[in-house]
Motif scaffolding. Sequence first.
Motif, short mmCIF file in Angstrom:
data_model
loop_
_atom_site.label_atom_id
_atom_site.label_comp_id
_atom_site.label_asym_id
_atom_site.label_seq_id
_atom_site.Cartn_x
_atom_site.Cartn_y
_atom_site.Cartn_z
N CYS A 78 0.85 -1.19 0.00
CA CYS A 78 0.00 0.00 0.00
C CYS A 78 0.88 1.23 0.00
O CYS A 78 1.78 1.36 0.84
CB CYS A 78 -0.91 0.00 1.23
N TYR A 79 0.64 2.14 -0.93
CA TYR A 79 1.44 3.37 -1.04
C TYR A 79 0.67 4.62 -0.63
O TYR A 79 1.22 5.70 -0.63
CB TYR A 79 1.94 3.54 -2.48
N ASP A 80 -0.61 4.49 -0.33
CA ASP A 80 -1.45 5.65 -0.06
C ASP A 80 -1.61 5.87 1.45
O ASP A 80 -2.30 5.10 2.13
CB ASP A 80 -2.82 5.45 -0.71
N LEU A 103 -2.55 -6.08 -2.76
CA LEU A 103 -2.36 -4.64 -2.93
C LEU A 103 -3.63 -3.97 -2.45
O LEU A 103 -4.74 -4.37 -2.84
CB LEU A 103 -2.12 -4.31 -4.41
N SER A 105 -5.29 -0.25 -2.53
CA SER A 105 -5.00 0.98 -3.24
C SER A 105 -6.26 1.75 -3.59
O SER A 105 -7.35 1.20 -3.66
CB SER A 105 -4.25 0.62 -4.53
N THR A 106 -6.06 3.04 -3.83
CA THR A 106 -7.08 3.83 -4.49
C THR A 106 -6.82 3.68 -5.98
O THR A 106 -5.97 2.90 -6.39
CB THR A 106 -6.97 5.32 -4.07
N CYS A 107 -7.53 4.44 -6.81
CA CYS A 107 -7.29 4.40 -8.26
C CYS A 107 -7.55 5.79 -8.81
O CYS A 107 -8.02 6.67 -8.10
CB CYS A 107 -8.19 3.37 -8.93
N PHE A 119 -5.16 3.07 -13.11
CA PHE A 119 -4.16 3.39 -12.09
C PHE A 119 -3.08 4.27 -12.71
O PHE A 119 -2.92 4.32 -13.92
CB PHE A 119 -3.47 2.12 -11.58
N GLN A 123 -0.61 5.57 -7.46
CA GLN A 123 -1.11 4.44 -6.67
C GLN A 123 -0.17 3.23 -6.69
O GLN A 123 -0.03 2.55 -5.69
CB GLN A 123 -2.48 3.97 -7.20
N ILE A 124 0.45 2.96 -7.84
CA ILE A 124 1.22 1.71 -7.96
C ILE A 124 2.70 1.95 -8.27
O ILE A 124 3.41 1.03 -8.65
CB ILE A 124 0.60 0.77 -9.02
#
Length: 200
Positions: A78-80, A103, A105-107, A119, A123-124
């Motif tokens: 997760c990067y958010d 994963l 995530s948002t988008c 994406f 996000q990725i």
Amino acid sequence: MSLFSKFFGSSSSAADEEKVREEQETSNISNMSIDEQFTYHFKKNGGKFLYCENMDELKEQFENILEENDWFESQVLCYDPKLFGLLDENKLRYGMTSNTKFLFSTCENLIAEEGSVLFSSKQIKQHKPNELPTNIVVYATTSQMLGTKSDGLTAIKKKYERDFPTNITAIKYFEKAKEEDFTHYGSSPKNLYLLLLEDL
């Protein structure tokens, strides 16, 4: 009726019926609203769709996903930072490791015409779809639904006037195709859950 049709039967009538059926389906889909089109295509692609009216419902659905897959206390990519609180509540560790379960995530957007999730590097990061975990849980809102991929690219351009993201990619296949053809070439099917929050 030709002599061959009498002896061998007419295969063109079956093909004609199939063509008429496809035309009717296409006509019905084009008359649907954007959210109905997205839902239709997304489910047809094998995605799992969970509609949530508020944040409490979303948290509950997220916990149901964790329970269904036995993902409690596991490693998550997760990067958010906005999602870290939800991961902390469920005792999930986040970061890039070799044993990442999914994963989260948002988008950027949800694309109705093909039921895909758009994406970007926001996000990725720089991961290609085949480098991402097989399991993906996406948190999105109803206001992120757009008709076409070009609408999605236009929205990204407006949203990030100066800090334009890279690695813009759409994930469309959410299960392995039973019969692969050239349209599936190079695709990396994902087991994708969409937590869709009503915000309109």
